[in-house]
Design an enzyme around this catalytic site. Structure first.
Site, mmCIF file in Angstrom:
data_model
loop_
_atom_site.group_PDB
_atom_site.id
_atom_site.type_symbol
_atom_site.label_atom_id
_atom_site.label_comp_id
_atom_site.label_asym_id
_atom_site.label_seq_id
_atom_site.Cartn_x
_atom_site.Cartn_y
_atom_site.Cartn_z
ATOM 1 N N GLU A 50 1.205 -1.288 0.270
ATOM 2 C CA GLU A 50 -0.179 -0.412 0.530
ATOM 3 C C GLU A 50 1.332 1.230 -0.236
ATOM 4 O O GLU A 50 1.516 1.428 0.965
ATOM 5 C CB GLU A 50 -1.114 0.064 1.572
ATOM 6 C CG GLU A 50 -2.076 -1.237 1.165
ATOM 7 C CD GLU A 50 -2.752 -1.398 0.516
ATOM 8 O OE1 GLU A 50 -3.153 -0.481 -0.472
ATOM 9 O OE2 GLU A 50 -3.056 -2.340 -0.181
ATOM 10 N N CYS A 85 -2.848 8.236 3.788
ATOM 11 C CA CYS A 85 -2.512 7.864 2.938
ATOM 12 C C CYS A 85 -3.698 8.249 1.688
ATOM 13 O O CYS A 85 -3.930 8.169 0.101
ATOM 14 C CB CYS A 85 -2.366 6.214 2.289
ATOM 15 S SG CYS A 85 -3.065 5.859 3.510
HETATM 16 P P1 NAP Z 1 8.543 4.946 4.440
HETATM 17 O O1 NAP Z 1 9.331 5.730 4.741
HETATM 18 O O2 NAP Z 1 8.609 3.996 3.173
HETATM 19 O O3 NAP Z 1 8.872 3.333 5.907
HETATM 20 C C1 NAP Z 1 7.577 2.601 5.722
HETATM 21 C C2 NAP Z 1 7.731 1.734 6.634
HETATM 22 O O4 NAP Z 1 9.354 0.761 6.223
HETATM 23 C C3 NAP Z 1 8.335 2.053 7.896
HETATM 24 O O5 NAP Z 1 7.988 1.600 8.737
HETATM 25 C C4 NAP Z 1 9.750 1.365 8.226
HETATM 26 O O6 NAP Z 1 10.829 1.894 8.810
HETATM 27 C C5 NAP Z 1 10.326 1.122 7.162
HETATM 28 N N1 NAP Z 1 11.693 0.558 6.354
HETATM 29 C C6 NAP Z 1 12.019 1.829 5.083
HETATM 30 N N2 NAP Z 1 12.697 0.953 4.545
HETATM 31 C C7 NAP Z 1 13.212 -0.518 4.558
HETATM 32 C C8 NAP Z 1 14.026 -1.612 4.550
HETATM 33 N N3 NAP Z 1 15.220 -1.247 3.971
HETATM 34 N N4 NAP Z 1 13.504 -2.333 5.156
HETATM 35 C C9 NAP Z 1 12.478 -2.438 6.125
HETATM 36 N N5 NAP Z 1 11.744 -1.603 5.736
HETATM 37 C C10 NAP Z 1 11.972 -0.307 6.070
HETATM 38 O O7 NAP Z 1 6.555 5.627 4.581
HETATM 39 P P2 NAP Z 1 6.647 6.800 5.602
HETATM 40 O O8 NAP Z 1 7.299 7.751 5.296
HETATM 41 O O9 NAP Z 1 6.173 6.018 7.163
HETATM 42 O O10 NAP Z 1 5.169 7.205 5.316
HETATM 43 C C11 NAP Z 1 4.654 7.819 4.185
HETATM 44 C C12 NAP Z 1 4.883 7.344 3.507
HETATM 45 O O11 NAP Z 1 3.290 5.890 3.734
HETATM 46 C C13 NAP Z 1 3.243 8.109 2.124
HETATM 47 O O12 NAP Z 1 3.611 8.257 1.002
HETATM 48 C C14 NAP Z 1 1.849 7.763 2.575
HETATM 49 O O13 NAP Z 1 1.427 7.448 1.520
HETATM 50 C C15 NAP Z 1 2.562 6.465 2.362
HETATM 51 N N6 NAP Z 1 1.181 5.672 3.110
HETATM 52 C C16 NAP Z 1 0.193 4.538 2.860
HETATM 53 C C17 NAP Z 1 -0.791 4.020 2.743
HETATM 54 C C18 NAP Z 1 -1.897 3.391 2.361
HETATM 55 O O14 NAP Z 1 -2.409 2.164 2.818
HETATM 56 N N7 NAP Z 1 -1.525 2.713 0.561
HETATM 57 C C19 NAP Z 1 -1.403 4.462 4.521
HETATM 58 C C20 NAP Z 1 0.135 5.031 5.156
HETATM 59 C C21 NAP Z 1 1.054 6.290 4.348
HETATM 60 P P3 NAP Z 1 11.708 3.306 9.811
HETATM 61 O O15 NAP Z 1 10.542 4.228 10.177
HETATM 62 O O16 NAP Z 1 12.384 2.171 11.001
HETATM 63 O O17 NAP Z 1 12.109 3.858 8.646
#
Ligand code: NAP
Length: 530
Positions: free
Chosen positions: A262, A301
């Site tokens: 997602e 999101c």
């Molecule tokens: P993110 O930076 O992609 O991080 C998401 C998750 O992935 C965090 O738990 C992060 O951990 C983890 N992560 C990052 N790099 C990783 C790796 N190499 N291996 C394993 N895990 C890893 O996203 P965010 O900044 O938290 O969230 C914002 C984004 O999420 C927005 O773009 C939004 O649109 C999207 N979103 C989508 C939905 C949906 O349902 N479609 C819902 C909510 C949000 P760390 O925090 O420890 O780095």
């Protein structure tokens, strides 16, 4: 509200039914004051042993339970969390600047998903597996038949979540997985891990979790995916960039690990050509735009990013929305009257500023665009705040970034359309969205937009004056309905009633002699064919 939570502690990880902190001390802050509310370590934890434990103990303890017993477990989890609801609400305010409205989305929404799956599961009875209703004859006299059964996948589920919903994101994934009989290892985003940790701690303190059924990893995920193998599932929510990295991990590419994503989305709201700015339907549209832009400071999101209106109303609606948005009191959610809090961190504020500067090349700023002139509350630091920001793009056909770049904050772009064909084309420019909402009182308007756009969306909310306010909202994900969108939105699907169990079930055709197949499947719950 309970206002006695202790700050400054280390956020632990719950692996192998045991709490440990791991090495490191990353600060988790209050975005209103920039004070540290907790620290996260997580380094040096033995993830290989944690995965092996979940695979062994977790699978065994869940396999011993029927659907009805797993449902009872979900209900107990919900009731246990409900008892601490005010504590979590305060922690969500301190760690994420949540208003009471934001808390309803995240904390109450998460508990509601557990309750929903508890009630769905209770109706499934004592079976541990599903069988499809139909038995298919495979020969002329029906002696040789097949019936499809759906059983728990043989591995574990890894859930990686975004920072914006530390409660809802956690439970909307865990509830269907546990009901399907699959143990979970959840990894919350580091910046907002406190609430997730405190919720799992409440469950472990109450001793309601079967051994190995739920683990929590706080801190960096490091080599977690390296430990996964065929039969395991990864459900990810976050940015498209991280989704792409994880999707190309060898566990997914070469070892058959299932992957559900997602990601980002350029969701839209469309005002039908039949709606005038004086009408009730327009009032519903305006209410939703303001709510979507300001709830969770636009860090949803599903939030509305593109606002499509008939060209003849562009100026009037622009002025009206500016007036409505300017009434939003921004600041410390602890202050009476504040309706919008900060972004999660200075880094998120910086990312939003950078995204905005890209959009400014194609748009004019009608309001906002910077730190609000007035921030309500004492001790408020401006670093994480962004005013509700309405942009206007007068030539959306020629523009590109407004359809491609998600600014994860209280930012949306108003744009005109000449006719429904153009509106449908603009919706498609999002290249796959979680949700769009349509406002009209004319079936033909809804029908035309549905024809052109349903294939680009996971959900379409159709609002008319008769539905009025009797809907949860554009951004509210109901567990009865699927959540997820095609293309840019990640291509995944979650929730949707029993459909939410599908990532955790394997469908197998059982072939054999008619009586034998009937005997083998007689105790299974009947799969409703979704
Ligand atoms: P993110 O930076 O992609 O991080 C998401 C998750 O992935 C965090 O738990 C992060 O951990 C983890 N992560 C990052 N790099 C990783 C790796 N190499 N291996 C394993 N895990 C890893 O996203 P965010 O900044 O938290 O969230 C914002 C984004 O999420 C927005 O773009 C939004 O649109 C999207 N979103 C989508 C939905 C949906 O349902 N479609 C819902 C909510 C949000 P760390 O925090 O420890 O780095």
């Amino acid at each position: 509200m309970n206002n006695t939570v202790k700050t400054g502690a280390a956020i632990g990880s719950y692996l192998q039914d045991t709490w440990s902190n791991g090495a490191g001390k990353t600060a988790v802050i209050n975005p209103v004051t920039l004070e540290t509310v907790a620290t996260v370590g997580g380094r040096g934890l033995d993830l290989e042993a944690a995965v092996a434990y979940a695979r062994d103990h977790g699978r065994r303890s869940l396999a011993a339970l029927s659907f009805a017993q797993r449902a009872a477990l979900l209900r107990t989890m919900a009731d246990t969390l409900q008892a601490h609801r005010d504590q979590f609400a305060l922690q969500a305010r301190l760690n994420s600047g949540n208003t009471e409205g934001d808390v309803m989305f995240d904390i109450d929404g998460g508990i509601a998903v557990l309750k929903y799956y508890a009630s769905v599961g209770k109706r499934l009875g004592d079976g541990k597996r599903f069988a499809e209703a139909d038995t298919q004859p495979l020969d002329k006299d029906g002696h040789w038949v097949a019936r499809h059964v759906l059983s728990s996948v043989p591995g574990i589920a890894v859930h990686i979540n975004a920072f914006n919903f530390p409660s809802w994101g956690l439970w909307e994934k865990v509830a269907p997985a546990l009901l399907a009989g699959v143990p979970c290892i959840a990894k919350p985003a580091t910046a907002a891990a406190w609430v997730s940790e405190q919720m799992v701690r409440a469950l472990s303190d109450a001793d309601v979790l079967p051994s190995g059924s739920l683990s929590l990893l706080c801190g960096p995920a490091r080599d977690l995916l390296d430990q996964l193998d065929a039969g395991d599932t990864v459900a990810f929510t976050g940015s498209a960039e991280t989704a792409a990295t994880l999707r190309s991990h060898p566990a997914v590419l070469h070892r058959g690990v299932r992957f559900n994503a997602e990601a980002d989305s350029l969701n839209a709201a469309v005002l039908g050509p039949d709606v005038t700015p004086e009408s009730d339907t327009y009032a519903l549209f305006r209410r939703e735009i303001v709510r979507e832009m300001t709830t969770k400071a636009g860090q949803k999101c599903t939030a509305i990013r593109r606002i499509l209106v008939p060209a003849k109303h562009l100026d009037a609606i622009g002025a009206d929305l500016v007036q409505a948005l300017s009434k939003t009191a921004v600041g410390d959610p602890a202050t009476e009257g504040v309706r919008m809090g900060p972004l999660q961190s200075p880094a998120q504020r910086q990312a939003a500023t950078e995204g905005l500067s890209g959009l400014r090349a194609e748009c004019e700023v009608l309001c906002g665009g910077d730190t609000p002139e007035k921030l309500h509350g004492a001790d408020v630091k401006p670093d994480c705040f962004l005013a509700p920001t309405l942009l206007r793009c007068t030539d959306p056909d020629r523009a590109s970034l407004v359809h491609e770049q998600e600014v994860f904050g209280p930012v949306a772009t108003l744009m005109p359309y000449a006719d429904l064909a153009q509106a449908g084309g603009l919706l498609a420019r999002g290249k796959g969205s979680l949700v769009s909402s349509l406002y009209s009182d004319d079936t033909q308007v809804f029908s035309a937009l549905l024809d052109s756009s349903a294939g680009w969306h996971g959900r379409l909310l159709c609002v008319d004056s008769k539905l009025g306010k009797a809907h949860g909202g554009h951004g509210v994900v109901m567990p009865q309905c699927v959540h997820g969108g095609p293309g840019r939105a990640g291509g995944g699907q979650e929730l949707g009633g029993l459909r939410g169990l599908l990532p955790y079930l394997q469908r197998t055709a059982i072939q054999g002699q008619a009586k034998r197949v009937a005997e083998l499947t007689e105790h299974d719950a009947v799969w409703p064919g979704v």
